[in-house]
Each structure stands twice: as C-alpha cells, then as structure tokens.
Design an enzyme around this catalytic site. Structure first.
Site, PDB file in Angstrom:
ATOM      1  N   ASP A   1      -8.649  -8.931  -8.295  1.00  0.00           N
ATOM      2  CA  ASP A   1      -9.946  -8.232  -8.256  1.00  0.00           C
ATOM      3  C   ASP A   1     -10.109  -7.392  -7.003  1.00  0.00           C
ATOM      4  O   ASP A   1     -11.123  -7.482  -6.310  1.00  0.00           O
ATOM      5  CB  ASP A   1     -11.086  -9.260  -8.336  1.00  0.00           C
ATOM      6  CG  ASP A   1     -10.910 -10.252  -9.471  1.00  0.00           C
ATOM      7  OD1 ASP A   1     -11.264 -11.433  -9.312  1.00  0.00           O
ATOM      8  OD2 ASP A   1     -10.381  -9.837 -10.527  1.00  0.00           O
TER       9      ASP A   1
ATOM     10  N   GLU B   1     -16.628  -5.976 -17.777  1.00  0.00           N
ATOM     11  CA  GLU B   1     -16.911  -6.538 -16.450  1.00  0.00           C
ATOM     12  C   GLU B   1     -16.329  -5.643 -15.350  1.00  0.00           C
ATOM     13  O   GLU B   1     -15.825  -4.574 -15.657  1.00  0.00           O
ATOM     14  CB  GLU B   1     -16.308  -7.945 -16.359  1.00  0.00           C
ATOM     15  CG  GLU B   1     -14.835  -7.982 -16.679  1.00  0.00           C
ATOM     16  CD  GLU B   1     -14.305  -9.386 -16.968  1.00  0.00           C
ATOM     17  OE1 GLU B   1     -13.104  -9.494 -17.239  1.00  0.00           O
ATOM     18  OE2 GLU B   1     -15.086 -10.365 -16.935  1.00  0.00           O
TER      19      GLU B   1
HETATM   20  C1  6LW Z   1     -13.553 -11.805 -12.141  1.00  0.00           C
HETATM   21  C2  6LW Z   1     -13.763 -11.150 -13.466  1.00  0.00           C
HETATM   22  C3  6LW Z   1     -12.736 -11.801 -14.262  1.00  0.00           C
HETATM   23  O1  6LW Z   1     -14.717 -11.946 -11.415  1.00  0.00           O
HETATM   24  O2  6LW Z   1     -12.261 -12.925 -13.696  1.00  0.00           O
HETATM   25  O3  6LW Z   1     -11.682 -12.165 -16.197  1.00  0.00           O
HETATM   26  C4  6LW Z   1     -13.063 -13.169 -12.586  1.00  0.00           C
HETATM   27  N1  6LW Z   1     -12.362 -11.438 -15.373  1.00  0.00           N
HETATM   28  O4  6LW Z   1     -13.645  -9.786 -13.429  1.00  0.00           O
HETATM   29  C5  6LW Z   1     -12.281 -13.887 -11.574  1.00  0.00           C
HETATM   30  O5  6LW Z   1     -11.176 -13.160 -11.212  1.00  0.00           O
END
Ligand code: 6LW
Length: 531
Positions: A15, A174
């Site tokens: 991330d 996300e």
């Molecule tokens: C992150 C999100 C994700 O905050 O996993 O699967 C989380 N997506 O974007 C942790 O890396």
C-alpha cells in the site's frame, strides 16, 4: 532513460503512498500489527530507498494491544502542504481513521487526530484552500468511495459524505487518491481485492464531486491476465510528478514462488513510469503490465542495491529496520556494553507479544545469523533465531534447557500444528550462534558452538506464505531473534545478507529432519563434530 529493477522496496512493504518535496521523495507503507508503525522511506531517484523514520512510534499513536494478525494499521497516505507533512491511515482494531503531522519528516510526528468516518484507505487532497478527505464507504451495502471536506488540524468533517464513485465494477473499490492535475480532477482507485485479480482504475471529472467518468482503457494497471508474469496482484497505487515533469506510479505487487502460486515475501513496492496519452489519460507500460527489469527517465541515476543488514547492538536505541510484534514491553529489552539483552517473561514466540526483534525478509535467497551468550536459561526457556510470519506461522532454531540438559532444537509452527523436528543435546556452553539460509523451497537452520556450522533442519518456505494462512493476512516473512519463557540472554551480533539467486544448499529431503553433516559451498571443508 535508465534501467532499474523492481520491486524498488522489496519485502513486505504494501500500500505505498508517495510525495515529493523539492528533489526529495518520501514514501510510506502499511504496518499492521508491527511496531513501530508506518515506515517512511526517502529517495532522490525513486529506485534507491532508505528507511529514515516511522510516523507512529509511541503507544498513543499506535495502540496495538487489540490488533489481530494483519489487523492494526492499514493503508496510509502521505501528503505535504504549507511546510507540514501529513500521514493519514486507519487502525482497524483501535480507533479507526486518524492522521498525524510534522514539520520534520525525520522527527517525531504529532499525536493522532481522529476522524469520524467508518472506512479504510483514507487519503487527502489540499486544493485551492480546501482539504478533501476520501476513503472507502459502505452505504446501503454498496461499496464506494466517499468524499468530505475537513480540517486536518482537528479532524472535523465539514460536509456530509458524498459517494463519488462505485468503481468500474470490480469488487472492493478501495485505495482512493484524488488529484487536481491541469484543469481536471482525477480519482484513482484499486479494485478486485489485493489478490490475483487486483487492478488499478482511474476516473476524471471537472470538479472534486464529479460526475467522474472512467478511463476508456481501464484497468490502467493489472496482472490479472498476465499469468506467466513473475509479478502478480499489482494494484493499490499512488502517483507523483518529479521535478522534471515526468510522472511515476508506485504500487504493490507480489513475486510468487517459482514453483507455486504462493508468496512469502509479502506485498512489495513497485515503480513504473507514467505517460499521458493524447486524451489526457495515464498509460502504464505495455497495457498496464510491468516487468522486473524496467526503463524510465529517473530523476537521478539508479545506484546498485545491496540487500544486507547488520547490527552489533552497540547503539542504545534499536536500529531502524527492527520491528516488534505489537507494542513492545520495554523492560524486556536492555542495551548493554556487551550487546542487546532480552529479558523474557513467561510468553512464548507464539504469543501476541513475543520478546524479540525482527527484520523484513527482503529477498528469496538470504541468510541471517546471530551470536548470543547465555545469562540465564531456566528449564524450558528458549533463545534463538526465527523466520516469523505471525503468531501462527513461524520456524525457530533455539537453545533450551530440558531436564537440566542443554539442547538445540528446531520447531516449526504452521496453523495450529507445532512440531519439534530436531533436538540435539549439547555439552554446557556460554555462547552459541544460529543461522538460517532461505531460498524458494526451504528455510534451513544451522547452529555453531565452535568453528563449524551444523545443519539442524528445515522448514518449507510454503509454510510461511500469505495464501496459506488460516485467516486473511496482509503481511510477509521476517527474520529475527527472540527469547521466551524467562530466558535471559545477550545478543552480540546479527547479520543478514542477500545470497546469489543460484545459491542452493545440497540439502536432505525434509523427512530426514535430523542433524547431519551437510556439505555446502561455504563450509565444504567443515569437519563433523556432532556431540
Ligand atoms: C488495504 C486495502 C487492502 O488497506 O488491504 O485489500 C488493506 N485491500 O487497500 C491492507 O493492505
């Protein structure tokens, strides 16, 4: 155009979020249940990154007592405005969204400013006197990206949440980032989830509230159809313009083992140059598929990368790069002239709060070794070297006392199965060294009491991989040292170094997991002296 290698920050560094201040680039990644939290990397050329600090370095900023495995700190965003750095993230097990800020990126960051919004992957845009806050949002069961205006000093949200996109149809929209580039607002998100279907999509509008139109060639980045690629699961990106007007994208990806769709190094940080097509949309490499060997107009030449880590524990503070599992119990760690003293309580290495320090495993082929001297080793106490993923997945070679005899043993823990696969009685001793050699197949453990390393046994690399964990996990494997069950020990040195990719130990198959002489190229002439 210069050549460079991906990943630019190997090992578990997921991330990534990036900001440029002058000729300096700063990048942060998520840190989950590990302390300190949210590492900060610095670079001048986007390829050679130095770990310079962490945003979260005390319990007020980083309460991890309730953090599950791969809970705690999720994706962060770093931004710079008016002389201040801001880092916003989510503690999913304690408090939710918050930001910290500082005027000195290498110094102490502020106390947390909490933000009342239920979601993850918060991001900020400072634009024309306003501060926009966006994050994931679930409204009426529908996942989307919400936008607010806020005061970053107080965390106050001035507006009601406005859903600005539901994404392009992939699951889990996300990792939103909003950018004002030219006369357009670009909203970039990840979709598909952080697995093999991961992708990055982008949308554009004339104002921050939309309506946002999707990029005609979305996804702009994804390896979901690049089955043969040594890189998979790319997504969760951030973009930055360098001082020469060239644009770059940092994002996460994984390097599965050559022989299995499994990864033990975690989600790593990758880099790709971004070009803009005639319609003003970003283009990444060849239709959004990147490579390990890349070319790009780097702001400064790339320098050779040597993945090694060394500590003689002479410093009174822990060196950058060491991590502890959840908030450390500080009285268990003491710096002394001899080295680092670990004073274990009753906890074991499978505890939520083990006594030990860990570094990220940054390469498939790597060795780590340590030397220690015993101060006190009560019955069942353990001290040694570990390959550690989380409380339920770890391998450790250790010295212990059983029935008042000294022994070195190797334990493998995968899920709820804990197996002692080797145990050797030794004559009384004061100092001992342990070594682990990792490759894509095995973690092979050694001990040394005199001149020669003796192989103790192996654990399979597949046992410390994200895909195999019994709960959803987001981290990667660490290598480190530990003490347990009232052990009192002084560690005098620790070294880890990358090994040639073709480095291979002529090993015995896993089933024959008992100490035996194994000739390897480093110790070809080592005589056998098993006790
Ligand atoms: C992150 C999100 C994700 O905050 O996993 O699967 C989380 N997506 O974007 C942790 O890396």
């Amino acid at each position: 155009m210069q050549q460079y290698k991906n990943p630019v920050i190997p090992g578990y560094n997921p991330d990534p979020s990036i900001v440029r201040v002058g000729e300096d680039f700063y990048l942060v990644t998520s840190s989950f249940e590990f302390f300190p939290g949210v590492p900060i990397y610095h670079s001048k050329n986007l390829v050679n990154w130095e770990l310079i600090n962490h945003c979260l370095t005390d319990e007020q900023q980083l309460p991890l007592a309730k953090a599950r495995n791969s809970g705690g700190i999720f994706a962060p965003t770093i931004r710079y405005h008016d002389g201040l750095f801001y880092m916003i993230t989510t503690n999913v097990d304690n408090g939710g969204n918050f930001l910290v800020y500082t005027d000195d990126v290498r110094g102490k960051w502020s106390a947390p400013v909490w933000i009342k919004h239920k979601g993850i992957d918060p991001s900020l845009l400072f634009d024309q006197g306003k501060v926009y806050f966006c994050s994931t949002s679930l409204q009426d069961g529908k996942a989307g990206i919400a936008l607010y205006e806020m005061n970053p000093q107080t965390g106050q949200l001035f507006t009601q949440p406005q859903i600005i996109t539901y994404g392009s149809g992939g699951k889990y929209p996300e990792a939103p980032h909003l950018y004002h580039i030219g006369d357009k607002y670009y909203l970039m998100i990840a979709e598909g989830g952080t697995e093999y279907g991961h992708m990055e999509t982008i949308f554009r509008a004339d104002n921050p509230y939309g309506p946002f139109k999707a990029c005609p060639h979305d996804p702009i980045l994804s390896h979901r159809s690049a089955m043969g690629s040594p890189i998979q699961a790319t997504g969760h990106a951030d973009i930055v313009e360098d001082q020469n007007g060239n644009w770059w994208m940092v994002f996460l990806g994984i390097r599965p083992l050559e022989h299995a769709m499994l990864h033990n190094l975690g989600r790593e940080t990758f880099l790709a140059p971004v070009t803009w097509n005639s319609e003003g949309w970003p283009v990444i490499e060849d239709a959004g598929v990147i490579k390990l060997d890349m070319n790009g107009p780097l702001p400064q030449p790339a320098l050779p990368v040597a993945l090694s880590f060394e500590d003689d524990f002479s410093s009174v503070v822990l060196k950058q790069g060491w991590y502890q599992v959840r908030n450390p119990v500080t009285h268990r760690y003491q710096h002394s002239d001899m080295g680092l003293i670990l004073i274990a309580g009753d906890e074991t290495i499978s505890d939520k709060n083990p006594t030990g320090i860990l570094i990220r495993q940054q390469a498939f082929n790597i060795s780590a070794q340590t030397e220690l001297s015993i101060i006190d080793l009560p019955e069942s106490a353990k001290v040694g070297l570990t390959a550690y993923y989380n409380t339920d997945y770890h391998y450790e070679a250790y010295l212990t006392r059983c029935e008042d005899k000294i022994a070195v043993c190797l334990d493998l823990t995968v899920h709820s199965i804990q197996a002692q696969v080797a145990c050797v009685l030794l004559s009384p001793l004061k100092t001992i060294s342990f070594k682990v050699v990792a490759d894509q197949r095995y973690y092979t453990f050694y001990f040394r009491t005199e001149q020669d390393w003796i192989q103790l046994g192996k654990g399979s690399t597949a046992g410390l991989c994200t895909e195999g964990t019994q709960t959803m996990t987001f981290t990667g494997t660490f290598l480190g040292i530990f003490a347990a069950q009232k052990a009192l020990v002084c560690f005098t040195s620790f070294q880890a170094k990358q090994l040639p990719t073709d480095y291979h130990i002529a090993g015995l198959p896993l089933t024959e997991n008992k100490p035996k002489l194994i000739q390897d190229e480093n110790y070809a002439d080592a005589p056998v002296n098993l006790p």
